[in-house]
Design a protein around this motif. Structure first.
Motif, PDB file in Angstrom:
ATOM      1  N   ASP A 209      44.806  29.457  21.272  1.00  0.00           N
ATOM      2  CA  ASP A 209      43.505  30.549  21.578  1.00  0.00           C
ATOM      3  C   ASP A 209      43.433  31.471  20.609  1.00  0.00           C
ATOM      4  O   ASP A 209      42.392  32.115  20.435  1.00  0.00           O
TER       5      ASP A 209
ATOM      6  N   ARG B  80      45.092  23.243  19.873  1.00  0.00           N
ATOM      7  CA  ARG B  80      44.423  23.083  21.235  1.00  0.00           C
ATOM      8  C   ARG B  80      45.785  22.919  21.985  1.00  0.00           C
ATOM      9  O   ARG B  80      46.694  22.259  21.530  1.00  0.00           O
TER      10      ARG B  80
ATOM     11  N   CYS C 206      34.323  23.521  34.581  1.00  0.00           N
ATOM     12  CA  CYS C 206      34.681  22.794  33.211  1.00  0.00           C
ATOM     13  C   CYS C 206      34.131  21.518  33.219  1.00  0.00           C
ATOM     14  O   CYS C 206      34.188  20.664  32.209  1.00  0.00           O
TER      15      CYS C 206
ATOM     16  N   GLN D 154      38.752  22.539  29.953  1.00  0.00           N
ATOM     17  CA  GLN D 154      38.729  23.707  28.995  1.00  0.00           C
ATOM     18  C   GLN D 154      37.356  24.310  29.201  1.00  0.00           C
ATOM     19  O   GLN D 154      36.472  23.679  29.391  1.00  0.00           O
TER      20      GLN D 154
ATOM     21  N   ARG E  55      34.544  26.623  27.249  1.00  0.00           N
ATOM     22  CA  ARG E  55      33.999  27.308  25.697  1.00  0.00           C
ATOM     23  C   ARG E  55      33.234  28.624  25.890  1.00  0.00           C
ATOM     24  O   ARG E  55      32.411  28.618  26.872  1.00  0.00           O
TER      25      ARG E  55
ATOM     26  N   GLN F  52      33.376  30.903  18.288  1.00  0.00           N
ATOM     27  CA  GLN F  52      33.548  30.001  19.561  1.00  0.00           C
ATOM     28  C   GLN F  52      34.889  29.874  20.010  1.00  0.00           C
ATOM     29  O   GLN F  52      35.940  29.532  18.964  1.00  0.00           O
TER      30      GLN F  52
ATOM     31  N   GLN G 237      37.929  28.477  22.870  1.00  0.00           N
ATOM     32  CA  GLN G 237      38.256  27.213  23.903  1.00  0.00           C
ATOM     33  C   GLN G 237      39.774  27.804  24.474  1.00  0.00           C
ATOM     34  O   GLN G 237      40.562  27.950  23.869  1.00  0.00           O
TER      35      GLN G 237
END
Length: 379
Positions: A99, A110, A170, A175, A177, A188, A190
């Protein structure tokens, strides 16, 4: 209360950050020290033994260890993470290097899929054997408390007759966004879904047996085949007998540490066994047929004439078998000569007469000693 527990590193006598090998080594030492079979009737030792096993169960599991290192005992509580860590002073916090990278670079690392199959943690147990059992092999049973798939919900976490539903926040991806406008453009990010915690599914009616976790902890008795020749401190690994996996992942293993009680006559060195053999002066001087102990029972052995104190006598193939191999070690007898005490007048007279008939040629070591002594003072 979790706060009353001792620090797990302290329990094993370690510093925080200890390696996996250090943790295993410390556990084996502590488990052997406090094992109930080696401390019969000692309630304090029994309590320490349970404490040691609890500490190892956490520190030997990389995921549990990570949570413990960060959050302490609260991090390994079964309810940790439920409702966004509520009750522990956290509110929907999810810190992830992925993050952080994504917030700066618009993508990056991720978080691992929360629904991916994960292997179950290993379990640990210990067994105490007699010297003979370690030599001959045997069968034992150990009692463990294992994490298993909940039989009522088959691991789904949902109560009977219900199912989980797709997370509306979600849409099942696990996840979220977000877009943020910055001087450098739109960034952006996530993050893990704050509602389903990355699972993509929400359980509205949790299974009452497992509380929605999909797993239960239950006692289990597991049979173990101990191979002949096992040594003190060795560990037997039994595949698939550890805690159940998550999301269809394989079960962990059961690691069984072996402790062997000392023997009153034998001492193990490698695959050989050593035994002290006390003989009389007459037996070593004249030779004799004596009975000697072995792992299979007593046997006759011929002592040759003129055997000296400290000599070692080897009996081939009477030691420990090699594990998963052919052959055995040997039994080695270390000769000691006991000098008789409390002699009668007649016995002293006979010995004096015998001594008068011997000369230097009868005593090789004595003769060599005095020859070297003369040479030393004649230099």
């Amino acid at each position: 209360m979790a706060e009353s527990k001792r620090d797990y590193y302290e329990v094993l006598g370690l510093q925080k950050g200890a390696s996996e090998d250090d943790i295993k080594k410390a556990y084996r030492q502590m488990a052997k020290k406090y094992h109930p079979d080696l401390n019969p009737g000692d309630k304090e030792a029994e309590a320490h033994f349970k404490e040691v096993n609890e500490a190892y169960e956490v520190l030997s599991d990389s995921q549990k260890k990570g949570r413990y290192d960060q959050y302490g005992h609260a991090g390994v509580d079964p309810n940790f993470g439920a409702g966004g860590y509520q009750g522990y002073g956290f509110d929907n916090i999810d810190i992830d290097l992925g993050d952080i990278f994504s917030s700066f670079f618009g993508g990056g690392g991720r978080r691992q899929n929360a629904n991916a199959p994960r292997r179950g943690a290993d379990l640990t147990a210990s067994v105490v054997l007699s010297f003979e059992e370690s030599a001959q092999g045997c069968k034992k049973q150990v009692e463990v408390r294992m994490v298993d798939t909940c039989p009522d919900c088959s691991g789904s976490g949902a109560a009977k007759g219900t199912t989980s539903k797709t997370c509306p926040r979600c849409n099942g991806s696990g996840q979220e966004r977000r877009q943020q406008r910055t001087p450098f453009g739109v960034v952006q990010t996530q993050t893990v879904c704050s509602q389903c915690r990355g699972k993509g599914q929400i359980i509205e009616t949790p299974c009452p047996k497992c509380g929605g976790s999909g797993q239960i902890r239950r006692p289990s008795t597991i049979g173990i085949n101990i191979p002949a020749g096992i040594d003190d401190g060795q560990v037997i690994s039994i595949r698939g007998k550890g805690n159940a996996g998550v999301n269809g992942g394989p079960a962990g293993d059961l690691q069984v540490q072996i402790s062997v009680r000392p023997h009153p006559l034998f001492e193990r060195r490698g695959n050989d066994i050593w035994c002290e053999l006390p003989l009389t002066f007459t037996q070593v001087a004249l030779g004799a047929e004596v009975s000697v102990p072995t792992l299979e029972g007593s046997m006759n052995y011929s002592i040759r004439e003129g055997t000296q104190p400290g000599d070692t006598l080897r009996i081939k193939g009477k030691g420990f078998p090699f594990i998963n191999g052919r052959g055995r070690g040997d039994e080695i007898l270390r000769v000691t000569v006991e000098v008789p005490r409390d002699l009668s007048s007649e016995q002293k007279r006979i010995l004096s007469s015998f001594e008068a008939t011997t000369g230097e040629h009868n005593y090789q070591k004595r003769k060599g000693f005095f020859d070297k002594l003369k040479d030393m003072f004649n230099q």
